[in-house]
Design an enzyme around this catalytic site. Structure first.
Site, PDB file in Angstrom:
ATOM      1  N   HIS A 110     -14.458 -27.857  57.306  1.00 31.02           N
ATOM      2  CA  HIS A 110     -14.374 -28.450  56.042  1.00 31.02           C
ATOM      3  C   HIS A 110     -12.960 -28.676  55.531  1.00 31.02           C
ATOM      4  O   HIS A 110     -12.589 -29.604  54.718  1.00 31.02           O
ATOM      5  CB  HIS A 110     -14.893 -27.370  54.694  1.00 31.02           C
ATOM      6  CG  HIS A 110     -16.510 -26.994  54.973  1.00 31.02           C
ATOM      7  ND1 HIS A 110     -17.109 -25.985  54.977  1.00 31.02           N
ATOM      8  CD2 HIS A 110     -17.458 -28.034  54.867  1.00 31.02           C
ATOM      9  CE1 HIS A 110     -18.394 -26.054  55.060  1.00 31.02           C
ATOM     10  NE2 HIS A 110     -18.586 -27.263  54.868  1.00 31.02           N
ATOM     11  N   LYS A 151     -31.047 -23.654  49.874  1.00 35.81           N
ATOM     12  CA  LYS A 151     -30.361 -23.074  51.283  1.00 35.81           C
ATOM     13  C   LYS A 151     -30.206 -21.665  51.264  1.00 35.81           C
ATOM     14  O   LYS A 151     -29.722 -20.908  52.099  1.00 35.81           O
ATOM     15  CB  LYS A 151     -29.059 -23.853  51.425  1.00 35.81           C
ATOM     16  CG  LYS A 151     -29.224 -25.075  52.016  1.00 35.81           C
ATOM     17  CD  LYS A 151     -27.761 -25.667  52.404  1.00 35.81           C
ATOM     18  CE  LYS A 151     -27.872 -27.067  53.186  1.00 35.81           C
ATOM     19  NZ  LYS A 151     -26.645 -27.469  53.537  1.00 35.81           N
ATOM     20  N   ARG A 205     -20.470 -34.755  61.826  1.00 34.50           N
ATOM     21  CA  ARG A 205     -20.148 -34.097  63.013  1.00 34.50           C
ATOM     22  C   ARG A 205     -21.124 -35.173  64.004  1.00 34.50           C
ATOM     23  O   ARG A 205     -20.692 -36.126  64.368  1.00 34.50           O
ATOM     24  CB  ARG A 205     -20.773 -32.813  62.869  1.00 34.50           C
ATOM     25  CG  ARG A 205     -19.639 -31.754  62.138  1.00 34.50           C
ATOM     26  CD  ARG A 205     -20.227 -30.363  61.826  1.00 34.50           C
ATOM     27  NE  ARG A 205     -21.268 -30.833  60.551  1.00 34.50           N
ATOM     28  CZ  ARG A 205     -21.766 -29.840  60.107  1.00 34.50           C
ATOM     29  NH1 ARG A 205     -21.813 -28.663  60.266  1.00 34.50           N
ATOM     30  NH2 ARG A 205     -22.984 -30.254  58.963  1.00 34.50           N
ATOM     31  N   SER A 232     -21.300 -23.876  58.513  1.00 33.01           N
ATOM     32  CA  SER A 232     -21.608 -22.694  57.998  1.00 33.01           C
ATOM     33  C   SER A 232     -22.808 -21.812  58.457  1.00 33.01           C
ATOM     34  O   SER A 232     -22.594 -20.841  58.477  1.00 33.01           O
ATOM     35  CB  SER A 232     -21.850 -22.966  56.419  1.00 33.01           C
ATOM     36  OG  SER A 232     -20.511 -23.695  55.848  1.00 33.01           O
TER      37      SER A 232
HETATM   38  P1  ADP Z   1     -23.918 -29.805  52.909  1.00 28.99           P
HETATM   39  O1  ADP Z   1     -24.596 -29.788  54.251  1.00 28.99           O
HETATM   40  O2  ADP Z   1     -25.269 -28.733  51.833  1.00 28.99           O
HETATM   41  O3  ADP Z   1     -23.841 -31.037  52.228  1.00 28.99           O
HETATM   42  P2  ADP Z   1     -22.117 -28.390  53.803  1.00 28.99           P
HETATM   43  O4  ADP Z   1     -21.136 -27.471  53.239  1.00 28.99           O
HETATM   44  O5  ADP Z   1     -22.567 -27.811  55.069  1.00 28.99           O
HETATM   45  O6  ADP Z   1     -22.799 -29.026  52.974  1.00 28.99           O
HETATM   46  O7  ADP Z   1     -21.115 -29.620  54.251  1.00 28.99           O
HETATM   47  C1  ADP Z   1     -20.316 -30.247  53.433  1.00 28.99           C
HETATM   48  C2  ADP Z   1     -19.698 -31.648  54.121  1.00 28.99           C
HETATM   49  O8  ADP Z   1     -18.874 -31.294  55.104  1.00 28.99           O
HETATM   50  C3  ADP Z   1     -20.741 -32.635  54.909  1.00 28.99           C
HETATM   51  O9  ADP Z   1     -20.285 -33.914  54.682  1.00 28.99           O
HETATM   52  C4  ADP Z   1     -20.593 -32.001  56.194  1.00 28.99           C
HETATM   53  O10 ADP Z   1     -21.026 -33.189  57.121  1.00 28.99           O
HETATM   54  C5  ADP Z   1     -19.275 -31.948  56.224  1.00 28.99           C
HETATM   55  N1  ADP Z   1     -19.137 -30.719  57.210  1.00 28.99           N
HETATM   56  C6  ADP Z   1     -19.492 -29.531  57.355  1.00 28.99           C
HETATM   57  N2  ADP Z   1     -18.842 -28.811  58.610  1.00 28.99           N
HETATM   58  C7  ADP Z   1     -17.883 -29.737  59.060  1.00 28.99           C
HETATM   59  C8  ADP Z   1     -17.025 -29.625  60.216  1.00 28.99           C
HETATM   60  N3  ADP Z   1     -17.201 -28.689  61.210  1.00 28.99           N
HETATM   61  N4  ADP Z   1     -16.639 -30.690  60.535  1.00 28.99           N
HETATM   62  C9  ADP Z   1     -16.544 -31.936  59.696  1.00 28.99           C
HETATM   63  N5  ADP Z   1     -17.245 -32.021  58.691  1.00 28.99           N
HETATM   64  C10 ADP Z   1     -17.998 -30.807  58.335  1.00 28.99           C
END
Ligand code: ADP
Length: 170
Positions: A19, A43, A97, A135
């Site tokens: 993130h 979630k 991803r 996460s």
């Molecule tokens: P949600 O999936 O509930 O929208 P997340 O907190 O999992 O929320 O992710 C928020 C955003 O960050 C999404 O666009 C997700 O694809 C991106 N994201 C999560 N982990 C990574 C990562 N390791 N690298 C790049 N982008 C990521």
């Protein structure tokens, strides 16, 4: 030229190095960033909405100093496009991803575009170093006693360990 505001939405349960990389790179594209922390009760988050907002705020403050741009962290519990419009955003920023993200993002972006054609969604490819970080997996690794230090900032690791210790003591 008008200034561009970008919304980066997510659950951030907890915020990971993946993130943070998207936030850092997204900041080079926009003048202002609003990080929207979604309630997402479906979630069953490990951290409350307030805790997640405070955690994201704490972790992005060094970036704000470094980039000199305005970054606000706000909770939201509404349609993403309404939230984006309310904060005056011109773009939504998402991280992408593997193939598994694509299907969902493709569908959501399509529907969002139909709701508000004026707001574009911009995808940043995950950095190969962070590609596999999620996460959900970070929590699973921690629950089963693995070290999450490679995946999250040091203070977030402490927060996760403290939450697990609290839960196990109950
Ligand atoms: P949600 O999936 O509930 O929208 P997340 O907190 O999992 O929320 O992710 C928020 C955003 O960050 C999404 O666009 C997700 O694809 C991106 N994201 C999560 N982990 C990574 C990562 N390791 N690298 C790049 N982008 C990521």
């Amino acid at each position: 030229m008008t200034e561009l505001t970008g919304v980066y939405p997510g659950t951030f349960d907890p915020i990971t190095n993946g993130h943070i990389d998207i936030i850092r790179r997204g900041l080079s594209l926009v003048d202002h960033m609003v990080i929207g922390v979604a309630t997402n009760p479906s979630k069953s988050p490990m951290f409350s909405l307030e805790e997640r907002v405070a955690m994201v705020d704490r972790e992005v403050s060094p970036l704000v100093e470094k980039f000199g741009k305005s970054v606000k962290v706000q909770p939201f519990d509404e349609l993403l496009m309404n939230f984006a419009r309310r904060v005056g955003a011109g773009v939504i920023i998402r991280g992408l991803r593997a193939v598994s993200d694509f299907e969902y993002e493709f569908q959501m972006t399509g529907m969002n575009y139909m709701l508000h054609p004026g707001i574009e969604t911009v995808f940043l490819m995950a950095d190969p170093r962070y590609q596999t970080i999620a996460s959900k997996l970070v929590k699973e690794v921690a629950i089963y006693g693995g070290d999450i230090a490679p995946f999250v900032p040091p203070q977030v690791r402490e927060d996760v360990m403290a939450r697990l210790a609290e839960t196990n003591a109950k």
